[in-house]
Design an enzyme around this catalytic site. Structure first.
Site, PDB file in Angstrom:
ATOM      1  N   HIS A  80     -10.162  -2.434   6.114  1.00  0.00           N
ATOM      2  CA  HIS A  80      -8.769  -2.872   6.166  1.00  0.00           C
ATOM      3  C   HIS A  80      -8.680  -4.355   6.535  1.00  0.00           C
ATOM      4  O   HIS A  80      -7.767  -5.061   6.087  1.00  0.00           O
ATOM      5  CB  HIS A  80      -7.985  -2.030   7.173  1.00  0.00           C
ATOM      6  CG  HIS A  80      -6.531  -1.911   6.825  1.00  0.00           C
ATOM      7  ND1 HIS A  80      -6.090  -1.359   5.637  1.00  0.00           N
ATOM      8  CD2 HIS A  80      -5.414  -2.279   7.501  1.00  0.00           C
ATOM      9  CE1 HIS A  80      -4.762  -1.392   5.601  1.00  0.00           C
ATOM     10  NE2 HIS A  80      -4.334  -1.946   6.711  1.00  0.00           N
TER      11      HIS A  80
ATOM     12  N   LYS B 201       0.165   5.041  -2.504  1.00  0.00           N
ATOM     13  CA  LYS B 201       0.978   5.872  -1.629  1.00  0.00           C
ATOM     14  C   LYS B 201       2.270   6.283  -2.326  1.00  0.00           C
ATOM     15  O   LYS B 201       2.906   5.481  -2.998  1.00  0.00           O
ATOM     16  CB  LYS B 201       1.307   5.119  -0.337  1.00  0.00           C
ATOM     17  CG  LYS B 201       0.099   4.900   0.575  1.00  0.00           C
ATOM     18  CD  LYS B 201       0.510   4.244   1.867  1.00  0.00           C
ATOM     19  CE  LYS B 201      -0.667   4.098   2.824  1.00  0.00           C
ATOM     20  NZ  LYS B 201      -0.268   3.434   4.094  1.00  0.00           N
TER      21      LYS B 201
ATOM     22  N   ARG C 277      -7.106  -0.532  -0.896  1.00  0.00           N
ATOM     23  CA  ARG C 277      -7.217   0.311   0.290  1.00  0.00           C
ATOM     24  C   ARG C 277      -8.546   1.055   0.230  1.00  0.00           C
ATOM     25  O   ARG C 277      -9.098   1.290  -0.847  1.00  0.00           O
ATOM     26  CB  ARG C 277      -6.068   1.313   0.341  1.00  0.00           C
ATOM     27  CG  ARG C 277      -4.686   0.687   0.501  1.00  0.00           C
ATOM     28  CD  ARG C 277      -3.629   1.782   0.618  1.00  0.00           C
ATOM     29  NE  ARG C 277      -2.294   1.240   0.852  1.00  0.00           N
ATOM     30  CZ  ARG C 277      -1.401   1.000  -0.105  1.00  0.00           C
ATOM     31  NH1 ARG C 277      -1.703   1.287  -1.367  1.00  0.00           N
ATOM     32  NH2 ARG C 277      -0.217   0.494   0.180  1.00  0.00           N
TER      33      ARG C 277
ATOM     34  N   HIS D 237       2.884  -2.430  -1.433  1.00  0.00           N
ATOM     35  CA  HIS D 237       3.832  -2.176  -0.352  1.00  0.00           C
ATOM     36  C   HIS D 237       5.189  -1.788  -0.938  1.00  0.00           C
ATOM     37  O   HIS D 237       5.727  -2.484  -1.796  1.00  0.00           O
ATOM     38  CB  HIS D 237       4.010  -3.426   0.517  1.00  0.00           C
ATOM     39  CG  HIS D 237       2.811  -3.758   1.331  1.00  0.00           C
ATOM     40  ND1 HIS D 237       2.571  -5.016   1.846  1.00  0.00           N
ATOM     41  CD2 HIS D 237       1.752  -2.992   1.728  1.00  0.00           C
ATOM     42  CE1 HIS D 237       1.434  -5.014   2.522  1.00  0.00           C
ATOM     43  NE2 HIS D 237       0.933  -3.790   2.466  1.00  0.00           N
TER      44      HIS D 237
ATOM     45  N   TYR E 153       2.312 -11.000   6.878  1.00  0.00           N
ATOM     46  CA  TYR E 153       1.244 -11.963   6.614  1.00  0.00           C
ATOM     47  C   TYR E 153       1.720 -13.406   6.717  1.00  0.00           C
ATOM     48  O   TYR E 153       0.899 -14.322   6.791  1.00  0.00           O
ATOM     49  CB  TYR E 153       0.635 -11.716   5.225  1.00  0.00           C
ATOM     50  CG  TYR E 153      -0.114 -10.411   5.168  1.00  0.00           C
ATOM     51  CD1 TYR E 153      -1.368 -10.279   5.746  1.00  0.00           C
ATOM     52  CD2 TYR E 153       0.456  -9.295   4.576  1.00  0.00           C
ATOM     53  CE1 TYR E 153      -2.037  -9.074   5.717  1.00  0.00           C
ATOM     54  CE2 TYR E 153      -0.211  -8.081   4.547  1.00  0.00           C
ATOM     55  CZ  TYR E 153      -1.455  -7.977   5.121  1.00  0.00           C
ATOM     56  OH  TYR E 153      -2.123  -6.782   5.110  1.00  0.00           O
TER      57      TYR E 153
ATOM     58  N   ARG F 155      -8.984  -6.285   3.439  1.00  0.00           N
ATOM     59  CA  ARG F 155      -7.717  -6.234   2.702  1.00  0.00           C
ATOM     60  C   ARG F 155      -6.731  -7.245   3.298  1.00  0.00           C
ATOM     61  O   ARG F 155      -6.019  -7.945   2.575  1.00  0.00           O
ATOM     62  CB  ARG F 155      -7.160  -4.810   2.765  1.00  0.00           C
ATOM     63  CG  ARG F 155      -5.763  -4.627   2.161  1.00  0.00           C
ATOM     64  CD  ARG F 155      -5.441  -3.129   2.152  1.00  0.00           C
ATOM     65  NE  ARG F 155      -4.012  -2.851   2.109  1.00  0.00           N
ATOM     66  CZ  ARG F 155      -3.303  -2.743   0.989  1.00  0.00           C
ATOM     67  NH1 ARG F 155      -3.883  -2.930  -0.178  1.00  0.00           N
ATOM     68  NH2 ARG F 155      -2.023  -2.454   1.037  1.00  0.00           N
TER      69      ARG F 155
END
Length: 300
Positions: A239, A174, A150, A265, A274, A242
């Site tokens: 992004h 995160k 990120r 994730h 994806y 990524r």
């Protein structure tokens, strides 16, 4: 904003930070949505009834569905907190709208665009004495596309985060979740070349003044590279690189769970977006590898 609203919003944010490990950007977004809702209700957010929240929802009608979904989610979580902590007897958030924001398909750079980006970097590095900015650019690009970092994770890397003899780093992303991120040989070589040019007492891998490179500046750097490489800048960003990392790994046969771990994730559903780019390969895989493929019924 009333004193009660301000005090309760502050306690709510403290709870998110302490118990949920919410990131600074997440806390700022919650604060903004809650403060604005309190202002719209003239300081009566924490005591709002169904009628008041209905008026708030009406004021949101001109906004995009994704924005309404975000605001509504923030307020619903706030009202759950108020109920759980005994500040309200009911969960007023049930009166708020629940629009589905939809999940847009990520824009994915094709191989030709990526080849142009890397060719432009290689052209610059081929000079006898390439500028420091271009050596840094090579390290940034290799890490964005080669490891799927990120933007915030990339710009805030410590100077010693990537070792030349270790093909991975451990990041805290995160929610404070740690993950192992593989670093390609190309990326480690690019980083090693760049790091040699940094002062030994520098704390950041990508410094800028007294701090590290900002996300905004990284965005500008990537856009400028795209323009120089002949790739429409609106198709390229940190992004987007990524996304390309994830998509091309999946096309190459990567396991979805492994990809989830590399991207950081929390929910596999986020990673599954994806698979839209590779449905043809998945169909071919089933037709070629399924154990029943060769068990065809005999002809009579």
């Amino acid at each position: 904003m009333s004193g009660d609203d301000a005090r309760l919003i502050e306690r709510f944010l403290e709870m998110l930070a302490a118990e949920g490990g919410a990131a600074a950007n997440t806390l700022a977004a919650y604060r903004s949505d809650l403060d604005l809702a309190s202002e719209q209700l003239e300081g009566g957010l924490s005591t709002a009834d169904e009628t008041a929240l209905g008026k708030l929802a009406e004021a949101w009608m001109p906004l995009a569905r994704s924005t309404v979904a975000r605001k509504s989610a923030a307020l619903r979580r706030f009202f759950v907190f108020l109920q759980e902590e005994g500040f309200r007897a009911d969960d007023a958030g049930k009166a708020l709208p629940r629009p589905s924001p939809g999940r847009p398909l990520p824009k994915v750079l094709d191989r030709a665009d990526l080849d142009r980006l890397f060719a432009e970097v290689e052209r610059r590095l081929a000079q006898a004495h390439p500028p420091l900015a271009d050596i840094r650019l090579a390290a940034l690009l290799e890490l964005l596309y080669g490891s799927g970092l990120r933007a915030t994770e990339l710009v805030s890397l410590p100077r010693t985060a990537i070792a030349s003899d270790r093909p991975f780093i451990i990041l805290k992303g995160k929610g404070g979740r740690e993950r192992l991120v593989p670093i390609s040989d190309r990326a480690r070589a690019a980083v090693a070349r760049w790091r040699e040019l940094l002062p030994s007492d520098q704390a950041w891998l990508f410094p800028s003044g007294k701090k590290h490179l900002s996300r905004v500046r990284l965005f500008q750097i990537v856009k400028a590279l795209a323009a120089a490489a002949g790739v429409p800048p609106d198709r390229v960003g940190p992004h987007g690189l990524r996304h390309a990392f994830a998509t091309h790994l999946l096309e190459g046969g990567a396991d979805l769970r492994a990809l989830q771990a590399m991207l950081g994730h929390a929910d596999i559903a986020t990673t599954q977006i994806y698979t839209h780019v590779d449905s043809r390969r998945l169909v071919e895989l089933v037709n070629a590898k399924h154990p029943l493929v060769d068990e065809r019924p005999a002809r009579s």
